[in-house]
Motif scaffolding. Sequence first.
Motif, PDB file in Angstrom:
ATOM      1  N   ALA A  43       0.599  -1.215   0.251  1.00  0.00           N
ATOM      2  CA  ALA A  43      -0.109  -0.265  -0.020  1.00  0.00           C
ATOM      3  C   ALA A  43       0.807   1.044   0.248  1.00  0.00           C
ATOM      4  CB  ALA A  43      -0.603  -0.038   0.819  1.00  0.00           C
ATOM      5  N   SER A  44       2.189   1.219   0.473  1.00  0.00           N
ATOM      6  CA  SER A  44       2.732   2.557   0.662  1.00  0.00           C
ATOM      7  C   SER A  44       3.458   2.158  -0.265  1.00  0.00           C
ATOM      8  CB  SER A  44       3.940   1.719   1.611  1.00  0.00           C
ATOM      9  OG  SER A  44       3.555   1.325   2.179  1.00  0.00           O
ATOM     10  N   ALA A  47       0.957   4.271  -2.856  1.00  0.00           N
ATOM     11  CA  ALA A  47       0.722   5.237  -2.214  1.00  0.00           C
ATOM     12  C   ALA A  47       1.552   6.593  -2.958  1.00  0.00           C
ATOM     13  CB  ALA A  47       0.897   5.737  -1.568  1.00  0.00           C
ATOM     14  N   SER A 126      -7.908  -1.452   1.036  1.00  0.00           N
ATOM     15  CA  SER A 126      -8.380  -0.792   1.435  1.00  0.00           C
ATOM     16  C   SER A 126      -7.603   0.445   1.699  1.00  0.00           C
ATOM     17  CB  SER A 126      -8.466  -1.425   2.913  1.00  0.00           C
ATOM     18  OG  SER A 126      -9.453  -2.619   2.840  1.00  0.00           O
ATOM     19  N   LEU A 127      -6.800   0.339   1.893  1.00  0.00           N
ATOM     20  CA  LEU A 127      -5.685   1.394   1.934  1.00  0.00           C
ATOM     21  C   LEU A 127      -5.477   1.824   0.621  1.00  0.00           C
ATOM     22  CD1 LEU A 127      -3.354   0.058   4.864  1.00  0.00           C
ATOM     23  CD2 LEU A 127      -5.232   1.225   4.815  1.00  0.00           C
ATOM     24  N   THR A 129      -7.284   2.257  -1.994  1.00  0.00           N
ATOM     25  CA  THR A 129      -8.875   3.150  -2.052  1.00  0.00           C
ATOM     26  C   THR A 129      -8.747   4.196  -0.770  1.00  0.00           C
ATOM     27  OG1 THR A 129      -9.911   0.990  -1.356  1.00  0.00           O
ATOM     28  CG2 THR A 129     -11.301   3.077  -1.871  1.00  0.00           C
ATOM     29  N   ILE A 130      -8.389   4.522   0.073  1.00  0.00           N
ATOM     30  CA  ILE A 130      -8.250   5.509   0.804  1.00  0.00           C
ATOM     31  C   ILE A 130      -7.350   6.280   0.413  1.00  0.00           C
ATOM     32  CG2 ILE A 130      -8.122   6.171   3.123  1.00  0.00           C
ATOM     33  CD1 ILE A 130      -9.120   3.614   4.324  1.00  0.00           C
ATOM     34  N   ALA A 131      -5.743   5.484   0.079  1.00  0.00           N
ATOM     35  CA  ALA A 131      -5.010   7.284  -0.468  1.00  0.00           C
ATOM     36  C   ALA A 131      -5.304   7.704  -1.783  1.00  0.00           C
ATOM     37  CB  ALA A 131      -3.686   6.234  -0.394  1.00  0.00           C
ATOM     38  N   ALA A 133      -8.088   7.720  -3.006  1.00  0.00           N
ATOM     39  CA  ALA A 133      -9.816   8.504  -3.501  1.00  0.00           C
ATOM     40  C   ALA A 133      -9.444   9.820  -2.493  1.00  0.00           C
ATOM     41  CB  ALA A 133     -10.608   7.860  -1.617  1.00  0.00           C
ATOM     42  N   LEU A 134      -8.002   9.711  -1.454  1.00  0.00           N
ATOM     43  CA  LEU A 134      -7.685  11.169  -0.616  1.00  0.00           C
ATOM     44  C   LEU A 134      -6.915  12.336  -1.859  1.00  0.00           C
ATOM     45  CD1 LEU A 134      -6.815  10.247   2.735  1.00  0.00           C
ATOM     46  CD2 LEU A 134      -8.519  12.098   2.258  1.00  0.00           C
ATOM     47  N   GLU A 135      -5.810  11.358  -2.680  1.00  0.00           N
ATOM     48  CA  GLU A 135      -4.681  12.509  -3.191  1.00  0.00           C
ATOM     49  C   GLU A 135      -5.729  12.871  -4.856  1.00  0.00           C
ATOM     50  OE1 GLU A 135      -1.690  13.104  -3.002  1.00  0.00           O
ATOM     51  OE2 GLU A 135      -1.161  13.373  -4.761  1.00  0.00           O
ATOM     52  N   GLU A 136      -6.699  11.965  -5.165  1.00  0.00           N
ATOM     53  CA  GLU A 136      -7.154  12.219  -6.535  1.00  0.00           C
ATOM     54  C   GLU A 136      -7.592  13.636  -6.914  1.00  0.00           C
ATOM     55  OE1 GLU A 136      -9.456   9.567  -9.130  1.00  0.00           O
ATOM     56  OE2 GLU A 136     -10.760   9.707  -7.239  1.00  0.00           O
TER      57      GLU A 136
END
Lengths: 138, 781
Positions: A43-44, A47, A126-127, A129-131, A133-136
Amino acid sequence: MNTLILRTIVPLLTSLMVIYSIVVLLAGHNDPGGGFIGGLIAASAFALYGIACGVAPVRRALYFHPISIAAFGMFLSAMSGVISLYKDVPFLTGIWWFPEIAKGVEVPLSTPLMFDIGVWLVVVGSLVTIALALEEKE
Amino acid sequence: MIGYLVLTPFLAALLAPVLVLLLGHRASWILALVPGYLLYRFFEFVPAVAKGETVLQSHEWLGGFGINYSFMIDGLSLTFAFLILGIGFFIVIYAGGYLKGHPQLGRFLAVLLAFMGSMLGLVVSDNLITLFVFWELTSITSFLLIGFDNEREASRRAALQALIITGLGGLVMLAGFTLIGLVGGTFELSELLSKGEVIKEHGLYSLIFWLVMAGAFTKSAQVPFHSWLPNAMEAPTPVSAYLHSATMVKAGVFLLMRTYPMLGETELWETVLPLFGGATLLAGTILAVRDKDMKLMLAYTTVASLGLLVLMLGVGGERAIEGAVLYLIAHSFFKGALFMVVGTVDHEAGTRQIDKLSGLRSAMPITALAAALAALSMCGLPPFIGFLAKESIYYSLTHGGLHEWTIAIVAIVGNALMFGVAASIAIRPFMGKWIDPPKAVHEGPVMLFLGPLVLSITGLVTAIFALQFMQTNFFSPMVSAVAGKEVTLDLHLWHGINPALILSVITVGLGIGVFIFTAELKKIFDKILNFISWGPDKGFDQAICFLTWFAGLFTRILQTGEIRTYMRITFLITALTLLVPMYNLNIWPNVPSFPKLSLWEIGVFVILVIGILQVVFANTRLTAIISLGIQGFSVALIFMLFGAPDLSFTQFMVETLSVVIIALVLTRLQLMKQDRRSSLSLIFDGVVAISVGVGMGALLMNITQLPLDMRLSEFFSTYSAAIAHGRNIVNVILVDFRAIDTLGEITVVLITGVSALALIRVKAIPEKKTTKGSPALKETS
């Protein structure tokens, strides 16, 4: 953080990190590692890739939507428990096979491995997804 | 087998909508076969029960908790089952006629049958928990029935009120049941009933008593919980006739009868029950006399009758129980019939206001006959079963001391008022001069008059022709079951002249007076009630208002929408739960002696402290977050130094990701770059933070100072390679030994991902004025 150096080095770094995370995942049963840690590493990696090169390349690279990946991981983990049921043992009991792929070379396969791969997928999905979505940006 | 019989009505409930779709209102003839068939099956138990035997059947349900799907058939449950099924049979037919052509008839019959099943299960249950489940099922199904006409506000309110009152009472009762189970050592009623003395002499008896009474009194609509029952008249008449006169409200009385051997005949029982019962009897009759709506009059007399039943059970002793049992059966017959009569009148004549109806006897002769027969039984006149019941009640009251005589006076007043109401309902709409009702009136169809006619005739036949049969097969076993010992009744219509008969004559005399002077009494009662003005019904509304106000207040204080408040509350409570017990119990940890640290350990420690200080004094939030990461990396290093590579590994990754994600949040959501707060809140937050830190530290130190139980560690280190083929114990625990925990955890991770996606993608936009009720949220991507 859109620098040339970062953009050049990150795809390489990401691929290395993902490979490493898979190594960690598979080595986990006997050495430090496992699905959860491996998933965090991957995930990192994604990201980082997203920060350096933007969200679109990450999405292309993943091919599937990250939440689908997570959901498939969930499915895999749960199914690894269902296999035990067919063997008439309680849900999620570990089942092991040692197929011989070449003379004297046994590959240990097991439902815990399948379970761990599921965990890896859930964490990555999941991670990311979150990352993402935030970055977009809108 | 009994278990399957109990489930049959639920199955029929599933079929009901389909049948109605196919056959229309005629489906109720077929559905009535269900209670009919069950009635036939339950007849098999009659001979055994008449001999004094108890039939027990049990299926294991939650065996480890002593909760079984078990059933007991004795005199009490059998008679109740017969009432439920017998009256249910006619009610189902009546409902088809009454709601003919109603678009929701299928739903109605389905819920009605489900209610029947719940009620049946309730009375034949042997296990207290099973009984409770059926008890609450009756609350829920009756909620659906009362609120059947859900487009009317009054109907919804009545349904909610009934559900809240009876449902809450049921929950309180569950607490009582649990205590009974603890004290008696079992939840099986059949075993508990023989251990009555154990419970009565236990220190918890009075608590158990009040808890169980909460259930019984709310369900049986005793003052001050009575208001839901008349309001429940919002339901269609078949419902009123069935649930609220013949069965459901009697669940409370049933419970009192069932628990009589366990809880009864104590000083508390013999004080509380007559008090509540007497108050309910008088309140119910007064309200009944005052009303003009025939259905409401009947509803209030039901309240009164329930009061009388509770009163008699409170008096205690075989004779009083005999009176209560007879009255209960009589009441089921005449009240069921009268409700259906009123429903028929309402249906055919278009009104049920008693002063708008007169002279209907020529237009509705069969209904008038049924009304007359039922009312005579309700008045307690010979040769009806109501007379037998009243005689038994008076007999038991005249064979006691002052206490009983006082109760007798209450009973006479109540009965006289009830006599007046019954006479009014049977005479005023049917006799006298013809007044044109709102609708062109004619006799109802067979579906409508069958029930009332049969029930009212049963009340007559039982007393004259079948007395011996009923006595041996139903009355005696039921009284024996309630009293907890063998009782044989000896009932006759004529006992000669005795005090009971004299009291009866007095009652009849007073009752005729009430009938004649109804108008005057009404005025007096009106004055009294207007003077009091506040009642439990209003009280209910006020209580609900208070509850919503309080909930609103509480929410406004806790849920401000500001994350800082949430964090403050969370951490403050964490600090308190950590520190207060330690302070109270004075269990502070000993300060451990610091071992000599090696150079790199000191180095890591220094970096850690620097990281924390940097967090506290950082100028911008981004710096603070990155510094927090430094602190986290140091902790991860410590884990690594002390031999927890897995943990350290995870910690590194988690710290990295949190910094990345929080940094993204900050840049993306355009939060304030700097953290500004007043010095007061700075001090407050600092104190809270330090308290949490100190508390957590003390807790951890306390734990490490406890002797460590190594059994689990030894188990895992011994078996992880042997059983699970893995040398990394942490991973083996995660994926093998405790895989189901991990499954739960990854579910949480997945849900977090989904919800984060939903929260980030959906953006609140200001509501437009032009689009009414449009959602305030809009998908932006």
